[in-house]
Motif scaffolding. Structure first.
Motif, short mmCIF file in Angstrom:
data_model
loop_
_atom_site.label_atom_id
_atom_site.label_comp_id
_atom_site.label_asym_id
_atom_site.label_seq_id
_atom_site.Cartn_x
_atom_site.Cartn_y
_atom_site.Cartn_z
N PHE A 2 30.33 35.02 66.05
CA PHE A 2 30.12 33.78 65.01
C PHE A 2 30.42 32.51 65.94
O PHE A 2 30.59 32.11 66.90
N ALA A 3 29.39 31.67 66.01
CA ALA A 3 29.47 30.35 66.32
C ALA A 3 29.01 29.16 64.86
O ALA A 3 28.46 29.21 64.25
N LEU A 4 29.60 28.10 64.60
CA LEU A 4 29.28 26.92 64.31
C LEU A 4 29.11 25.26 65.20
O LEU A 4 29.98 24.68 66.16
N CYS A 5 28.61 24.19 64.51
CA CYS A 5 27.93 23.17 65.65
C CYS A 5 28.08 21.88 64.38
O CYS A 5 27.40 22.76 63.81
N SER A 6 28.84 21.57 64.22
CA SER A 6 29.38 20.22 62.80
C SER A 6 29.44 19.01 63.71
O SER A 6 29.18 19.19 65.27
N ALA B 150 41.77 28.29 65.88
CA ALA B 150 42.87 28.72 64.44
C ALA B 150 42.28 30.29 64.28
O ALA B 150 41.42 30.66 64.02
N PRO B 151 43.84 30.57 63.55
CA PRO B 151 43.47 32.25 63.20
C PRO B 151 42.95 32.68 61.90
O PRO B 151 42.95 31.28 61.38
N LEU B 152 42.30 32.76 61.42
CA LEU B 152 41.65 33.54 60.46
C LEU B 152 42.33 34.00 59.56
O LEU B 152 42.59 35.02 59.38
N ARG B 153 42.85 33.55 57.98
CA ARG B 153 43.36 34.19 56.98
C ARG B 153 43.03 33.93 55.60
O ARG B 153 43.06 32.69 55.05
N SER B 154 43.16 34.65 54.67
CA SER B 154 42.90 34.70 52.91
C SER B 154 44.09 34.58 53.00
O SER B 154 45.30 36.06 52.72
N PHE B 155 44.40 33.18 52.40
CA PHE B 155 46.12 33.59 51.18
C PHE B 155 46.27 33.50 49.74
O PHE B 155 45.83 32.16 49.83
N THR C 68 35.12 29.33 57.26
CA THR C 68 33.68 29.23 57.00
C THR C 68 33.16 28.82 55.87
O THR C 68 31.96 28.36 56.12
N GLY C 69 33.52 28.44 55.10
CA GLY C 69 33.07 27.79 53.44
C GLY C 69 33.56 26.32 53.56
O GLY C 69 32.68 26.17 52.88
N ALA C 70 33.98 25.89 54.66
CA ALA C 70 34.37 24.75 54.56
C ALA C 70 35.09 24.10 52.98
O ALA C 70 35.13 23.73 52.30
N ARG C 71 36.36 25.09 52.36
CA ARG C 71 37.00 25.41 51.07
C ARG C 71 38.21 24.92 51.48
O ARG C 71 38.76 23.92 50.22
N GLY C 72 39.03 24.81 53.16
CA GLY C 72 40.53 24.72 52.62
C GLY C 72 41.21 22.99 52.10
O GLY C 72 41.34 23.03 50.60
N SER D 129 34.89 32.02 50.30
CA SER D 129 35.11 31.79 51.89
C SER D 129 34.99 33.16 52.57
O SER D 129 34.52 33.56 53.73
N TRP D 130 35.27 34.93 51.87
CA TRP D 130 35.67 35.57 52.72
C TRP D 130 34.09 35.30 52.51
O TRP D 130 33.98 36.36 53.30
N TRP D 131 33.41 35.92 51.89
CA TRP D 131 31.70 36.28 51.64
C TRP D 131 30.84 35.55 52.38
O TRP D 131 30.24 35.84 53.56
N MET D 132 31.09 34.43 52.76
CA MET D 132 30.53 33.31 54.22
C MET D 132 30.80 34.09 55.51
O MET D 132 30.09 34.25 56.19
N THR D 133 32.04 34.64 55.78
CA THR D 133 33.06 35.30 56.58
C THR D 133 32.75 36.02 56.95
O THR D 133 31.79 36.48 57.92
#
Ligand code: FAD
Ligand code: PHB
Length: 390
Positions: A208-212, A266-271, A294-298, A343-347
């Motif tokens: 994956f890559a993101l340009c922001s 940054a490690p990725l985690r759902s919690f 990934t979903g810019a939700r946090g 977020s899980w789905w986008m990831t």
């Protein structure tokens, strides 16, 4: 010291709640472990939903966000050498997001607290919540050699994932739900013109890559990396080379590279922890739940917790109505889980999982093909990305 609401953590959640309550005549004390400079050095979120922006305005700290933040009406998903646009505005009947860095937003909140003489205590060591299962909770902390006690009516834990609040709740009184992803995001901030005025989320066989971006002169780029990598493994040149390989050719060719001014993994985690309340201790934001970015939700999920808590506390103090406090955990969690799902789905859609089978890959490809062949699927993505109603 005595206050009405004791808040642990001076990140965006704690500061926003404290500012909103202050404006309604409710006293707060915020205890922050680090210095202000340290908090402001953390480069994190970039995308705000309108519900968050509305809260910033209500807190009277939205002026610079409205002036300098950029309204984004869409973003791109790049795959198989092309990029396809998700038109947020059209798909949601007029909704958009604001690109404004968490660093700037936190600075605005600190300045708002200063203007009202709000109490934010920095470098508060060894903060501990006590007796929150009784009607007389209190906080203690140390500052140098001084031990300080803060009596309060309620304690709000806004101290992030590694904070003390959640850890103070007896283990048998809560349940934790967790998924750890086998990769992280390596992020680079660079004083260069962003490659695209709108965000590009890219999926590629290399990852994956993101340009922001943060502004027309400040780019924020990310690439998926194995958890075993460290920042030292990635020179700026190597980072940009890898980023460009994961993007469509025309995007890669247009990219202006430059020295990084920040680089971190940054490690990725759902919690999620349930419930989000134990007696008179309420958890909010990353202290109670985190998502992969990934979903810019946090940060946006944190804002909805603050919205519910703010109204619940105002009802308690102004109307002696505790319905909002009683229903806080249930209402907050209902929205939190929708953010988790998205977020899980986008990831899952956009990353390469080291253990994925050929079957898993086909499912990912089909998910993408379905997305861009169905206005309804795109509308569902857009509705979640701009933020579900509070
Ligand atoms: P934090 O920001 O973690 O603040 C908690 C505060 O509590 C900190 O200041 C900490 O120093 C303090 N603290 C901790 N322990 C103690 C203690 N024991 N005593 C006192 N104080 C303590 N979200 C989005 O919505 N959109 C995005 O685009 C986005 N992008 C992201 C990109 C990356 C790379 C990362 C890592 C995150 C991203 N997020 C995004 C998530 C977002 O940054 C977090 O959800 C947000 O910071 C949560 O705010 P918070 O105030 O709840 O917690
Ligand atoms: C960012 O700009 O840091 C950013 C933007 C969108 C995301 C995650 C991070 O989904």
């Amino acid at each position: 010291m005595r206050t009405q609401v004791g808040i642990i953590g001076g990140g965006p959640s704690g500061l926003l709640l404290s500012q909103l309550l202050h404006l309604r005549g409710i006293d707060t004390v915020v205890l922050e472990k680090h210095s202000r400079d340290y908090v402001l050095r953390r480069i994190r979120a970039g995308v705000l939903e309108h519900g968050f922006a509305a809260l910033m305005r209500e807190a009277k700290v939205g002026e610079r966000m409205d002036r300098e933040g950029q309204i984004h009406e869409g973003f791109y998903i790049a795959h198989d050498g092309i990029k396809e646009r998700v038109n947020l505005k059209e798909l949601t009947g007029g909704n958009t997001v604001i690109v404004y860095g968490q660093t700037e937003l936190t600075r605005d909140l600190y300045e708002g607290r200063d203007r009202l003489d709000g109490i934010v205590i920095h470098n508060a060591e060894d903060v501990k919540p006590h007796d929150f299962d009784t009607s007389r909770p209190y906080l203690t902390y140390r500052q140098g050699v001084d031990a300080v006690r803060v009596d309060c009516d309620y304690i709000i834990g806004c101290d992030g994932f590694h904070g003390v609040s959640r850890q103070s709740i007896p283990k048998d009184k809560m349940r934790e739900y967790e998924r750890v992803y086998p990769f992280g995001w390596l992020g680079v901030l660079s004083r260069t013109r962003p490659v695209s005025p709108e965000l590009i989320y890219a999926t590629h066989e290399r990852g994956f890559a993101l340009c922001s971006l943060r502004s027309p002169t400040l780019s924020r780029y990310y690439i998926q990396v194995p958890l075993t990598d460290s920042v030292e493994d990635w020179s700026d040149a190597k980072f940009f080379e890898e980023l460009q390989r994961r993007l469509p050719e025309d995007v890669a060719a247009a990219m202006i590279t430059g020295p990084s001014i920040e680089k971190s993994i940054a490690p990725l985690r759902s919690f999620v922890v349930e419930p989000m309340r134990f007696g008179r201790l309420f958890l909010a934001g990353d202290a109670a739940h985190i998502v992969p970015p990934t979903g810019a939700r946090g940060l946006n999920s944190a804002a909805s917790d603050i919205y519910y808590l703010y109204h619940a506390l105002v009802d308690h103090y102004t109307k002696r109505d505790d319905a909002g406090l009683e229903s806080y955990s249930r209402r907050a969690l209902a929205r939190v889980w929708k953010g988790q799902r998205f977020s899980w789905w986008m990831t899952a859609l956009l990353h390469r999982f080291p253990d994925s089978s050929a079957y898993d890959r086909r499912l990912q490809e089909t998910d993408l093909a379905y997305l861009f062949s169905s206005q309804k699927a795109l509308a569902s993505l857009a509705e979640n990305y701009v933020g579900l109603p509070f």
